[in-house]
Design a protein around this motif. Structure first.
Motif, mmCIF file in Angstrom:
data_model
loop_
_atom_site.group_PDB
_atom_site.id
_atom_site.type_symbol
_atom_site.label_atom_id
_atom_site.label_comp_id
_atom_site.label_asym_id
_atom_site.label_seq_id
_atom_site.Cartn_x
_atom_site.Cartn_y
_atom_site.Cartn_z
ATOM 1 N N ASP A 102 0.832 -1.206 0.000
ATOM 2 C CA ASP A 102 0.000 0.000 0.000
ATOM 3 C C ASP A 102 0.869 1.259 0.000
ATOM 4 N N SER A 103 0.238 2.415 0.112
ATOM 5 C CA SER A 103 0.948 3.693 0.037
ATOM 6 C C SER A 103 1.921 3.901 1.200
ATOM 7 N N GLN A 104 1.768 3.134 2.277
ATOM 8 C CA GLN A 104 2.661 3.251 3.429
ATOM 9 C C GLN A 104 3.706 2.128 3.451
ATOM 10 N N GLU A 105 3.872 1.474 2.278
ATOM 11 C CA GLU A 105 4.855 0.398 2.123
ATOM 12 C C GLU A 105 4.560 -0.816 3.007
ATOM 13 N N MET A 106 3.280 -1.015 3.322
ATOM 14 C CA MET A 106 2.867 -2.169 4.108
ATOM 15 C C MET A 106 2.238 -3.196 3.170
ATOM 16 N N GLU A 107 2.548 -4.471 3.392
ATOM 17 C CA GLU A 107 1.968 -5.526 2.567
ATOM 18 C C GLU A 107 0.478 -5.655 2.874
ATOM 19 N N THR A 108 -0.327 -5.733 1.822
ATOM 20 C CA THR A 108 -1.773 -5.878 1.974
ATOM 21 C C THR A 108 -2.105 -7.341 2.252
ATOM 22 N N ILE A 109 -2.867 -7.576 3.314
ATOM 23 C CA ILE A 109 -3.288 -8.929 3.673
ATOM 24 C C ILE A 109 -4.797 -9.016 3.502
ATOM 25 N N HIS A 110 -5.242 -10.088 2.842
ATOM 26 C CA HIS A 110 -6.660 -10.329 2.609
ATOM 27 C C HIS A 110 -7.130 -11.434 3.552
ATOM 28 N N ALA A 111 -8.370 -11.349 3.972
ATOM 29 C CA ALA A 111 -8.959 -12.350 4.856
ATOM 30 C C ALA A 111 -10.288 -12.805 4.261
ATOM 31 N N SER A 112 -10.507 -14.112 4.273
ATOM 32 C CA SER A 112 -11.746 -14.680 3.741
ATOM 33 C C SER A 112 -12.194 -15.835 4.617
ATOM 34 N N ILE A 113 -13.476 -16.126 4.522
ATOM 35 C CA ILE A 113 -14.017 -17.314 5.156
ATOM 36 C C ILE A 113 -13.866 -18.451 4.140
ATOM 37 N N ILE A 114 -13.573 -19.659 4.625
ATOM 38 C CA ILE A 114 -13.429 -20.823 3.754
ATOM 39 C C ILE A 114 -14.728 -21.608 3.816
ATOM 40 N N ILE A 115 -15.331 -21.799 2.653
ATOM 41 C CA ILE A 115 -16.587 -22.551 2.570
ATOM 42 C C ILE A 115 -16.335 -23.812 1.747
ATOM 43 N N GLU A 116 -16.694 -24.972 2.303
ATOM 44 C CA GLU A 116 -16.538 -26.228 1.578
ATOM 45 C C GLU A 116 -17.749 -26.421 0.668
ATOM 46 N N THR A 117 -17.484 -26.719 -0.611
ATOM 47 C CA THR A 117 -18.552 -26.964 -1.586
ATOM 48 C C THR A 117 -18.369 -28.353 -2.181
ATOM 49 N N GLU A 118 -19.295 -28.756 -3.025
ATOM 50 C CA GLU A 118 -19.168 -30.069 -3.669
ATOM 51 C C GLU A 118 -18.005 -30.105 -4.658
ATOM 52 N N HIS A 119 -17.473 -28.941 -5.048
ATOM 53 C CA HIS A 119 -16.361 -28.855 -5.999
ATOM 54 C C HIS A 119 -15.024 -28.561 -5.321
ATOM 55 N N GLY A 120 -15.003 -28.517 -3.996
ATOM 56 C CA GLY A 120 -13.769 -28.206 -3.277
ATOM 57 C C GLY A 120 -14.016 -27.120 -2.250
ATOM 58 N N TYR A 121 -13.211 -26.065 -2.323
ATOM 59 C CA TYR A 121 -13.325 -24.975 -1.360
ATOM 60 C C TYR A 121 -13.504 -23.651 -2.073
ATOM 61 N N GLN A 122 -14.216 -22.761 -1.406
ATOM 62 C CA GLN A 122 -14.482 -21.428 -1.957
ATOM 63 C C GLN A 122 -14.153 -20.408 -0.872
ATOM 64 N N LEU A 123 -13.517 -19.307 -1.277
ATOM 65 C CA LEU A 123 -13.269 -18.208 -0.348
ATOM 66 C C LEU A 123 -14.375 -17.188 -0.517
ATOM 67 N N ASP A 124 -14.884 -16.671 0.585
ATOM 68 C CA ASP A 124 -15.974 -15.713 0.525
ATOM 69 C C ASP A 124 -15.737 -14.618 1.563
ATOM 70 N N SER A 125 -16.542 -13.582 1.489
ATOM 71 C CA SER A 125 -16.436 -12.465 2.433
ATOM 72 C C SER A 125 -16.745 -12.939 3.847
ATOM 73 N N ILE A 126 -16.037 -12.379 4.787
ATOM 74 C CA ILE A 126 -16.251 -12.719 6.191
ATOM 75 C C ILE A 126 -17.485 -11.973 6.684
ATOM 76 N N PRO A 127 -18.422 -12.686 7.308
ATOM 77 C CA PRO A 127 -19.610 -12.015 7.854
ATOM 78 C C PRO A 127 -19.207 -10.935 8.866
ATOM 79 N N ASN A 128 -19.931 -9.839 8.880
ATOM 80 C CA ASN A 128 -19.634 -8.724 9.783
ATOM 81 C C ASN A 128 -19.504 -9.161 11.239
#
Length: 87
Positions: free
Chosen positions: A43-69
């Protein structure tokens, strides 16, 4: 130094990108699994951007989705703990 696991992530704009998994964990309080990952963006302050997601298991494997508030407070506490411990 241990090499981080890499995953393919489809971003919200439809673009597929490779991300490095920093941590995956389950919170007993919510019973859900989460993942912290990065695309090695800085980012603009030279800090590495970290993303966070919820892991949801599906019939096709795993899906990352938005974390509930309602879960964000607990996920942020895990992130703070990592920073405090220098991991």
């Amino acid at each position: 130094m241990e090499e981080l696991q890499k995953i393919k992530v489809k971003k919200s704009n439809g673009e597929e990108a490779e991300a490095e998994v920093l941590l995956s964990f389950e919170l007993e309080k919510t019973g859900r699994s989460y993942m912290l990952y990065t695309f090695n963006e800085v980012d603009s302050q030279e800090m590495e951007t970290i993303h966070a997601s919820i892991i949801i298991e599906t019939e096709h494997g795993y899906q990352l989705d938005s974390i509930p508030n309602d879960d964000w407070k607990d996920v942020k506490e895990v992130m703070r703990e990592i920073i405090r411990n220098g991991e």
